[in-house]
Enzyme design. Structure first.
Site, PDB file in Angstrom:
ATOM      1  N   ASN A   1       0.812  -1.218   0.000  1.00 51.54           N
ATOM      2  CA  ASN A   1       0.000   0.000   0.000  1.00 51.54           C
ATOM      3  C   ASN A   1       0.850   1.275   0.000  1.00 51.54           C
ATOM      4  O   ASN A   1       0.496   2.266  -0.631  1.00 51.54           O
ATOM      5  CB  ASN A   1      -0.995   0.001   1.168  1.00 51.54           C
ATOM      6  CG  ASN A   1      -0.333  -0.144   2.517  1.00 51.54           C
ATOM      7  OD1 ASN A   1       0.700  -0.800   2.651  1.00 51.54           O
ATOM      8  ND2 ASN A   1      -0.932   0.440   3.532  1.00 51.54           N
TER       9      ASN A   1
ATOM     10  N   GLU B   1       4.040  -4.068  12.922  1.00 52.04           N
ATOM     11  CA  GLU B   1       3.048  -3.010  12.667  1.00 52.04           C
ATOM     12  C   GLU B   1       1.940  -3.667  11.871  1.00 52.04           C
ATOM     13  O   GLU B   1       2.081  -3.952  10.687  1.00 52.04           O
ATOM     14  CB  GLU B   1       3.690  -1.842  11.915  1.00 52.04           C
ATOM     15  CG  GLU B   1       2.836  -0.578  11.909  1.00 52.04           C
ATOM     16  CD  GLU B   1       1.966  -0.460  10.668  1.00 52.04           C
ATOM     17  OE1 GLU B   1       0.760  -0.824  10.766  1.00 52.04           O
ATOM     18  OE2 GLU B   1       2.471  -0.026   9.637  1.00 52.04           O
TER      19      GLU B   1
ATOM     20  N   CYS C   1      -3.282   1.661   6.576  1.00 56.34           N
ATOM     21  CA  CYS C   1      -3.510   0.991   7.863  1.00 56.34           C
ATOM     22  C   CYS C   1      -4.091   1.942   8.899  1.00 56.34           C
ATOM     23  O   CYS C   1      -4.758   1.499   9.838  1.00 56.34           O
ATOM     24  CB  CYS C   1      -2.215   0.368   8.372  1.00 56.34           C
ATOM     25  SG  CYS C   1      -0.832   1.513   8.510  1.00 56.34           S
TER      26      CYS C   1
ATOM     27  N   GLU D   1       8.211   2.433  14.739  1.00 55.99           N
ATOM     28  CA  GLU D   1       9.091   2.865  13.667  1.00 55.99           C
ATOM     29  C   GLU D   1       8.987   4.373  13.567  1.00 55.99           C
ATOM     30  O   GLU D   1       7.974   4.967  13.937  1.00 55.99           O
ATOM     31  CB  GLU D   1       8.691   2.203  12.352  1.00 55.99           C
ATOM     32  CG  GLU D   1       8.864   0.694  12.395  1.00 55.99           C
ATOM     33  CD  GLU D   1       8.366   0.004  11.144  1.00 55.99           C
ATOM     34  OE1 GLU D   1       7.392   0.488  10.551  1.00 55.99           O
ATOM     35  OE2 GLU D   1       8.965  -1.001  10.761  1.00 55.99           O
TER      36      GLU D   1
END
Length: 477
Positions: free
Chosen positions: A154, A252, A286, A459
């Site tokens: 994505n 994640e 997300c 991150e």
């Protein structure tokens, strides 16, 4: 005009580019029409073991490289990405479908990661503990070792850059497995690092069967950490594999972001923000705002304004300048989104906009559902597509209960002009990231990560650097 698609796709192993000799291939397609645009060579088990051994050999060389030299290579990488931005963006749009403007922004954001970590590594201070005269105790950070990264389609370049920039800054060697759907835009990063002068074997890029790649690299004794971005089920599977080798992991994972809209917000301003964000990258984000909980006094006005703005979203080929939303990334997504919409309608939801696939390619029309019951699948499963679902609420406590109802906890958003309420929202919402009157939650200097089933570890920011390091205490008497 954007440049054409780069068809010469390769693997990058131990400092050399590998083509398709005796390797299986993956057909890369343009989601606008489903036509094949390139063939991608897939790594064999021998390729993966060679990459792991190269990462093992290169690690001590890169670990001992001065931070100033590491920083120079990272900054040069950023410069190369910016110089090639138009070409990389055109490749990304043809592979993934997002509008060209979004692809260009992704390249810019990726470059910013390398610039930021080039400087942050200089500020990676340890500490000296208080001890009696003549004694010393210090705490220092060291790179964890060779790492493997796994990223989705994505945001193919940005999510890769977020991992790679931090790992390289920390002094780790890296093997990256980007998604097979978007190889050209990610290969551009391998090319930039190679041209920037990164030593042989420090960074490598492989594509291949996900199960083969993950099992081979995680089991290899050289690999000391993995970082994965993707779905919750796959993340849990990889975590189990890591247990056998005590491999560190950052995850994640999926989200289902709630958006709490209170009646004291500036409604028109809020709508002008939330509608473009909902349909950014066709909802394949997300942290995409998805579950809209709107205070009952403004609920009808919210639905009216949202539906009007949704109808104005121009859908089409991302290479066209007037396109605001492109296709979904692969042929599986329109059918999956359609099934969720049909289930919601069958259970009583009202369809106010969209709700149908496009006439060709992998398109799905921007969609708004109202009064969606809690037992609808789309209220419990991440849609990962251009669908907004909405319900009304009465009280603050009710809104918080709904926001925290699911096992996901990646991102959440709220809109209010009440300062006291904003403070309470930030504390009460169970999510790794909370945006209040803003969607700007992902920048180079901020930690990005979730809680609960949305994973753990961060991150971005100094936390992203620390995720690729081990802590060592040295005591001297």
């Amino acid at each position: 005009m954007p440049m054409g698609y780069e068809t010469d796709l390769k693997l990058f192993i131990d400092g050399s580019w590998r083509t398709g000799e005796n390797r299986d291939h993956f057909a890369v397609v343009n989601p606008v029409d489903g036509n094949r645009i390139a063939d991608l060579p897939l790594a064999t088990e021998a390729d993966l073991n060679e990459a792991a051994e190269a990462a093992r050999r290169a690690f001590p060389i890169w670990r001992d490289t001065a931070v100033e030299e590491r920083g120079t290579i990272l900054r040069t990488t950023a410069q190369i990405l910016r110089k090639r931005a138009d070409q990389i963006a055109a490749i990304m749009t043809q592979e993934q479908g997002k509008p060209l403007a979004e692809s260009r922004a992704e390249v810019a954001g990726s470059a910013s990661m390398f610039d930021w970590y080039a400087e942050e590594i200089k500020r990676d201070y340890g500490r000296v503990l208080v001890r009696p005269t003549g004694q010393r105790s210090i705490v220092t950070h060291q790179p964890v070792g060779p790492v493997a990264t796994f990223t989705p389609w994505n945001f193919p370049l940005y999510l890769l850059a977020k991992k790679v920039a931090a790992a390289l800054a920390a002094g780790c060697s890296v093997i990256s497995k980007p998604p097979e759907e978007t190889p050209g835009s990610t290969q551009a990063l391998a090319e930039a690092l190679d041209h920037a002068g990164l030593p042989r074997g420090v960074f490598q890029m492989v594509f291949g069967n996900p199960d083969l790649v993950s099992r081979t690299l995680i089991a290899h004794p050289a690999i000391r950490k993995i970082s994965f971005t993707g779905s919750t089920p796959v993340g849990k599977h990889l975590m189990k594999l890591c247990a056998d080798s005590m491999t560190r992991v950052t995850l994640e994972l999926g989200g289902h972001a709630p958006v709490l809209i209170f009646d004291d917000c500036d409604l028109d301003k809020t709508l002008d923000m939330v509608v473009p964000q909902k349909f950014r990258n066709a909802g394949q984000v997300c942290v995409s705002p998805t579950r809209f909980y709107v205070q009952e006094g403004i609920y009808d006005a919210f639905l009216k304004g949202f539906a009007e703005r949704t109808a104005q979203v121009k859908v089409g080929d991302g290479l066209l300048t007037d396109t605001k939303m492109g296709p979904l990334a692969n042929k599986r997504r329109p059918e999956a989104i359609g099934a969720l919409v049909d289930d919601a309608k069958a259970k009583g939801a009202k369809l106010l906009a969209g709700g149908e696939p496009g006439d060709s390619g992998f398109f799905f029309r921007p969609t708004l559902l109202a009064d969606v019951p809690l037992d609808a699948n789309i209220m419990n499963e991440e849609p990962f597509g251009p669908v907004a679902v909405s319900r009304s609420f009465t009280s603050f406590d009710e809104a918080i209960e709904q926001a925290n109802r699911l096992p996901y906890g990646l991102a959440a958003f709220a809109f209010t002009e009440n300062g006291r309420r904003a403070n309470l929202l930030g504390d009460a919402i169970e999510a790794g990231m909370v945006g209040i009157n803003t969607f700007a939650i992902s920048t180079a200097d901020t930690p990005f990560g979730g809680v609960k089933d949305s994973g753990f570890g961060s991150e971005g920011g100094k936390e992203g650097l620390e995720s690729y390091q081990v802590v060592k205490a040295i005591h001297q008497a």
